[in-house]
Design a protein around this motif. Structure first.
Motif, PDB file in Angstrom:
ATOM      1  N   SER A 196      93.495  35.224  51.701  1.00 55.61           N
ATOM      2  CA  SER A 196      94.200  35.782  52.852  1.00 55.61           C
ATOM      3  C   SER A 196      94.127  37.298  52.833  1.00 55.61           C
TER       4      SER A 196
ATOM      5  N   SER B 122      97.722  36.432  56.311  1.00 53.84           N
ATOM      6  CA  SER B 122      97.140  35.353  57.095  1.00 53.84           C
ATOM      7  C   SER B 122      95.928  34.829  56.350  1.00 53.84           C
TER       8      SER B 122
ATOM      9  N   ARG C  96      94.038  32.452  57.953  1.00 55.10           N
ATOM     10  CA  ARG C  96      93.279  31.811  59.031  1.00 55.10           C
ATOM     11  C   ARG C  96      92.117  32.707  59.447  1.00 55.10           C
TER      12      ARG C  96
ATOM     13  N   HIS D 243      89.008  33.914  61.407  1.00 61.68           N
ATOM     14  CA  HIS D 243      88.671  33.727  62.814  1.00 61.68           C
ATOM     15  C   HIS D 243      87.185  33.953  63.062  1.00 61.68           C
TER      16      HIS D 243
END
Length: 145
Positions: A47, A57, A59, A61
């Motif tokens: 992260s 985060s 996630r 992208h």
């Protein structure tokens, strides 16, 4: 016309260019026409913290590519082709929806030069004015290329 492209030892360049930068590893190095191109990869963490909200985060992208100029070495120009992952911010009230992983020891956000080249250029600019400063700055950026 024959193009000479030389593959060089990544660990040597890792120690020369990224000495003291903990979050980078050299993945590939090529040398051609007086320019050395380095392709580093960030040591992948799961992260990254958002620059506005500070929350982590995990996630991923997308990714973005940057081309950074570095100090010349042994008469050759050095170019770093950096790929940074982009993360989605999950914080509802954060003004950024995505952000790039930072490489603060290597460069500043949106910069085209490494931190150490920019430091040299900042020292040259006030010392010399006009054509002398422009010539020395050009030499520092373009040495060997």
């Amino acid at each position: 016309m024959t193009v000479l492209v030389m593959q060089t030892d990544a660990s040597l360049w890792d120690s020369l260019v990224f000495d003291g930068i903990d979050d980078m590893n050299v993945e590939a190095v090529t040398a051609a026409f007086g320019t050395v191109e380095l392709v580093p990869r960030g040591r992948r963490s799961a992260s990254s913290a958002g620059p506005d909200c500070g929350r982590f985060s995990g996630r991923a992208h997308d990714s973005s590519r940057r081309r950074l100029k570095d100090l010349p070495l042994d008469g050759q120009s050095v170019v770093i082709r950096l790929t940074a992952r982009r993360f989605l911010c999950g914080t509802v009230d954060c003004p950024r929806r995505t952000f790039a992983e930072p490489f603060t020891q290597l460069t500043a956000p949106y910069a085209r030069f490494t931190t150490r080249l920019n430091h040299i250029l900042e020292r040259i600019r006030p010392s010399l004015a006009g054509r002398a400063g422009a010539g020395l700055t050009n030499w520092a950026c373009m040495q060997g290329g």
